[in-house]
Design a protein around this motif. Structure first.
Motif, mmCIF file in Angstrom:
data_model
loop_
_atom_site.group_PDB
_atom_site.id
_atom_site.type_symbol
_atom_site.label_atom_id
_atom_site.label_comp_id
_atom_site.label_asym_id
_atom_site.label_seq_id
_atom_site.Cartn_x
_atom_site.Cartn_y
_atom_site.Cartn_z
ATOM 1 N N LEU A 130 0.795 -1.050 -0.063
ATOM 2 C CA LEU A 130 0.089 0.036 -0.076
ATOM 3 C C LEU A 130 0.724 1.120 0.191
ATOM 4 O O LEU A 130 0.677 2.160 -0.784
ATOM 5 C CB LEU A 130 -0.803 -0.144 1.324
ATOM 6 C CG LEU A 130 -2.006 -1.040 1.391
ATOM 7 C CD1 LEU A 130 -2.801 -0.899 2.792
ATOM 8 C CD2 LEU A 130 -2.995 -0.675 0.328
ATOM 9 N N TYR A 131 1.823 1.371 0.816
ATOM 10 C CA TYR A 131 2.868 2.395 0.951
ATOM 11 C C TYR A 131 4.104 1.766 1.444
ATOM 12 O O TYR A 131 4.017 1.019 2.347
ATOM 13 C CB TYR A 131 2.380 3.515 1.724
ATOM 14 C CG TYR A 131 1.785 3.378 3.171
ATOM 15 C CD1 TYR A 131 2.815 3.594 4.113
ATOM 16 C CD2 TYR A 131 0.535 2.943 3.418
ATOM 17 C CE1 TYR A 131 2.570 3.237 5.486
ATOM 18 C CE2 TYR A 131 0.252 2.654 4.662
ATOM 19 C CZ TYR A 131 1.225 2.914 5.621
ATOM 20 O OH TYR A 131 1.001 2.616 7.273
ATOM 21 N N ALA A 140 3.479 5.433 -2.125
ATOM 22 C CA ALA A 140 2.119 4.877 -2.188
ATOM 23 C C ALA A 140 1.725 4.363 -3.228
ATOM 24 O O ALA A 140 1.986 4.867 -4.331
ATOM 25 C CB ALA A 140 1.344 5.962 -1.468
ATOM 26 N N SER A 145 -4.855 4.207 -1.169
ATOM 27 C CA SER A 145 -3.455 4.000 -0.517
ATOM 28 C C SER A 145 -2.965 5.321 0.007
ATOM 29 O O SER A 145 -2.085 5.499 0.900
ATOM 30 C CB SER A 145 -2.400 3.151 -1.114
ATOM 31 O OG SER A 145 -2.124 3.691 -2.529
ATOM 32 N N ASP A 148 -4.202 6.060 3.332
ATOM 33 C CA ASP A 148 -3.329 5.359 4.148
ATOM 34 C C ASP A 148 -2.149 5.860 4.485
ATOM 35 O O ASP A 148 -1.623 5.990 5.802
ATOM 36 C CB ASP A 148 -3.247 3.862 3.878
ATOM 37 C CG ASP A 148 -4.414 3.034 3.639
ATOM 38 O OD1 ASP A 148 -5.223 2.947 4.627
ATOM 39 O OD2 ASP A 148 -4.756 2.572 2.411
ATOM 40 N N ARG A 176 -3.900 0.881 8.207
ATOM 41 C CA ARG A 176 -3.605 -0.221 7.590
ATOM 42 C C ARG A 176 -2.020 -0.062 7.260
ATOM 43 O O ARG A 176 -1.559 0.713 6.681
ATOM 44 C CB ARG A 176 -4.239 -0.172 6.256
ATOM 45 C CG ARG A 176 -5.735 -0.495 6.394
ATOM 46 C CD ARG A 176 -6.423 -0.708 4.903
ATOM 47 N NE ARG A 176 -6.278 0.163 3.938
ATOM 48 C CZ ARG A 176 -6.535 -0.254 2.706
ATOM 49 N NH1 ARG A 176 -6.859 -1.377 2.164
ATOM 50 N NH2 ARG A 176 -6.462 1.097 1.721
ATOM 51 N N GLY A 178 1.739 -0.431 6.164
ATOM 52 C CA GLY A 178 2.147 -0.134 4.527
ATOM 53 C C GLY A 178 2.339 -1.372 3.907
ATOM 54 O O GLY A 178 2.305 -1.556 2.465
ATOM 55 N N GLN A 182 -1.845 -4.106 -1.862
ATOM 56 C CA GLN A 182 -2.846 -3.316 -2.629
ATOM 57 C C GLN A 182 -4.107 -4.413 -3.112
ATOM 58 O O GLN A 182 -3.724 -5.550 -3.423
ATOM 59 C CB GLN A 182 -2.408 -2.794 -3.717
ATOM 60 C CG GLN A 182 -1.369 -1.522 -3.481
ATOM 61 C CD GLN A 182 -0.861 -1.018 -4.857
ATOM 62 O OE1 GLN A 182 -1.520 -0.917 -5.783
ATOM 63 N NE2 GLN A 182 0.414 -0.751 -4.813
#
Length: 304
Positions: A130-131, A140, A145, A148, A176, A178, A182
């Motif tokens: 996600l990041y 990210a 995301s 996030d 959430r 990282g 995804q």
């Protein structure tokens, strides 16, 4: 406008960032913000980031177009002065063009990850995260995301209590990690009835709760196992067993989102012997446990 900027803007509106000066900066002369039928001039130019502690690049118009050198120079100068830099989605390509991601981990939208790997082979691209917070540079993936990452940045700047209150106000999960994947489904190839391999794949999707040896799929396609494996890889890019496991995990995601069935029962519906058998595959492909996924995306009342 980026999702991450939206998080900071809402935090300011809720009075959580009283000492933070948020500026929208254009990287080129006469820059405007476009979207929703509106075209709004950007109020600040690159001079505004000379004293910034955090610079967020929300997007870039084309991953294959090199950003203007004044933008890259300003980003490098801000970094050398101690500012943290964040690139979201296609904006990660701007960070990549500065050279500041060389030899470091980074992510971008999963659909652009291969392009980043090809253009910047020294970057350790993780298409599933996600990041990624690598200290002074952060990247990210696409869409939410960015939110996030925005919440993560606010957590590091203002503490968990502020981030959690803000997430609650925005009706978002408070955190959430990282490293969480995804949430994307593997693209399904177009299944043509006249192709025996794709016909066997369509059939397999209706039998995910059953034991499906690859030899049985090859037999259904009236092909030798060797030819079946070769043709399968041509269509999907993966081995039949790998594809089957992924489809079973995708099906379990759907059931975790839309039902209150116990995880152990969902596992059996998807061809796993138990929740314990599902868990490592789910965690490897999705990035979290089935229960954690359900807590974020499932129905309000669930059965664990």
């Amino acid at each position: 406008m980026s999702f991450a900027f939206g998080v900071f803007d809402m935090a300011a509106n809720f009075g959580e960032l009283r000492d933070v000066d948020i500026r929208v900066v254009g990287g080129e002369p006469n820059s405007t913000l476009r979207g929703g039928g509106m075209n709004v001039p950007v109020p600040y130019d690159l001079a505004a980031i000379r004293d910034a502690d955090l610079v967020i690049v929300p997007n870039w118009r084309s991953p294959v177009e090199r950003p203007p050198e004044p933008v890259l120079d300003a980003m490098r100068a801000a970094h050398s002065r101690g500012a943290r830099l964040a690139g979201l989605c296609s904006g990660a390509f701007v960070l990549a063009a500065t050279g500041l991601l060389d030899g470091r981990p980074a992510t971008t939208h999963w659909g652009m990850a291969s392009a980043m790997s090809d253009m910047y082979p020294t970057i350790r691209v993780d298409s599933g995260a996600l990041y990624i917070d690598d200290g002074d540079v952060l990247t990210a993936g696409g869409g939410a995301s960015g939110m996030d990452l925005g919440l993560h940045l606010i957590r590091t700047m203002c503490g968990a209590d502020v981030a959690n209150r803000l997430a609650k106000s925005m009706v978002l999960p408070p955190h959430r990690p990282g490293g969480q994947a995804q949430y994307i489904e593997s693209p399904m190839p177009e299944l043509h009835d006249e192709d025996p391999v794709t016909e066997s794949m369509a059939w397999a999707l209706t039998k995910l709760d059953a034991n499906l040896p690859v030899d049985e799929l090859a037999k259904r396609a009236h092909m030798s196992r060797r030819n079946y494996d070769r043709r399968f890889r041509e269509i999907t890019g993966s081995a039949p067993a790998t594809w089957l496991t992924h489809q079973r995990v995708i099906r379990s995601q759907q059931l975790l989102e839309s039902t209150t069935l116990p995880v152990d029962q969902i596992a059996k519906y998807c061809g796993f012997s138990s929740a314990a058998a599902l868990r490592p595959h789910f965690r490897r492909l999705v990035g979290v446990t089935p229960q954690a996924y359900r807590e974020t995306f499932g129905m309000a009342e669930t059965v664990s």
